[in-house]
Design an enzyme around this catalytic site. Structure first.
Site, PDB file in Angstrom:
ATOM      1  CB  CYS A 114      20.497   4.942  -9.083  1.00  0.00           C
ATOM      2  SG  CYS A 114      20.617   4.485  -7.338  1.00  0.00           S
ATOM      3  NE  ARG A 135       8.578   1.059  -3.136  1.00  0.00           N
ATOM      4  CZ  ARG A 135       9.709   0.615  -2.612  1.00  0.00           C
ATOM      5  NH1 ARG A 135      10.814   0.613  -3.330  1.00  0.00           N
ATOM      6  NH2 ARG A 135       9.753   0.173  -1.380  1.00  0.00           N
TER       7      ARG A 135
END
Length: 327
Positions: A95, A229
């Site tokens: 991240c 996604r």
């Protein structure tokens, strides 16, 4: 239980892959691995453990992704994850958000491979389930393959066998998390080379993968593929995964079947957690992409996003949305 291979998995995505999203995805694919949102060690050690870790048995195989950099804290949280029934503990080293960097974890950990190895070793000592690592191919402008190769090499000395590699660099300053998913170029060839360099390890590829055909191409070079996604925006694409990648056509289902199966789940969740603030939108928001490409999909989304219709908490609104779709 016998766990399937990590041939296909859905990436941990903040604010998206909560327990309701995962249950919904599980109705579409029985064998695809599911991952939680990243949960920080602080949230588990000082917060509401049940809120972060509770899940439905149907979600297996499921992995808990942890964010942290203190070996002792990670060990305690990994132990909690195993106690709650997770099948894998995953450490977030990918991240890029500045908020995560302030906590000294996420992608910035790639520059501290010895610390990551210590964290992984501490978690392995605490649990009997697999401990895995998710990371990038590099950070900032360091595009040397040696960097990620050395990182994996040191962490693998702990006995860690599974590495999930996002095939982009993480830019730690100047780009938002969204931009970090789009601007740094995808370099799949680096991940392919990692598999050649570490044939004994399980190397999974993540980043920009959208279709089953793309998955099949990547599987010629790596052990598994993690989809992000695209799995959220086009969830029904996962309907072919079980037959195509796990040789199991028995789990095939239709979008209408999925909608109807969500109704008793929504009713149960609202009865359990409605008094604690759960609203139907918190569940139906994950379903909006289910009918993408079908006539009536727009109306389906409108109904499942309508605050007035959802306020009643009556799952029958799903049937109204379903009736708007032409198959």
């Amino acid at each position: 239980m016998t766990l399937p291979k990590r041939t296909i998995s859905v990436a941990p995505m903040l604010d998206w892959t909560d327990r309701h999203c995962r249950y919904f995805h599980r109705l579409i694919s029985r064998h695809t691995w599911l991952y939680t949102e990243m949960v920080t060690t602080g949230a588990l050690l000082y917060g509401d453990v049940a809120r972060h870790l509770d899940f439905s048995e149907e979600e297996h195989p499921i992995a808990l992704q942890l964010g942290g950099s203190e070996p002792g804290d990670l060990a305690k949280c990994a132990r909690l994850g195993e106690k709650w029934g997770y099948d894998e503990i995953n450490l977030n080293c990918g991240c890029p958000s500045e908020r995560v960097q302030k906590g000294a974890f996420g992608a910035c950990l790639m520059s501290e491979s010895t610390l990551v190895a210590n964290c992984v070793r501490a978690m392995q000592d605490a649990v009997s389930i697999d401990v895995t690592v998710k990371h990038r191919i590099g950070i900032d402008k360091n595009e040397s393959c040696d960097f990620v190769r050395d990182f994996i090499g040191e962490v693998a000395e702990t006995g860690c066998k599974t590495f999930i590699v996002h095939a982009r660099n993480a830019i730690l300053k100047g780009l938002s998390p969204k931009e970090n998913r789009e601007i740094p170029p995808l370099r799949y060839e680096v991940v392919y080379q990692l598999k050649k360099d570490f044939p004994e390890l399980e190397i999974l590829l993540n980043g920009g993968i959208e279709t089953a055909d793309e998955v099949e191409e990547h599987l010629k070079h790596v052990d598994g593929v993690m989809i992000g996604r695209a799995a959220y925006h086009y969830p029904y694409r996962m309907a072919e995964f079980d037959a195509r990648f796990y040789d199991d056509p028995s789990t095939a289902t239709t979008p209408a079947d999925v909608v109807k199966a969500m109704m008793p789940y929504i009713e149960k969740q609202l009865s359990l957690y409605g008094s604690k603030g759960l609203k139907m939108h918190g569940i139906t928001r994950h379903m909006l992409g289910l009918m993408t490409g079908l006539p009536g999909a727009r109306r389906f989304r409108q109904i499942l996003s309508d605050p007035a219709k959802l306020a009643s908490g009556n799952p029958a609104v799903l049937l109204e949305a379903l009736a708007a779709v032409r198959f």
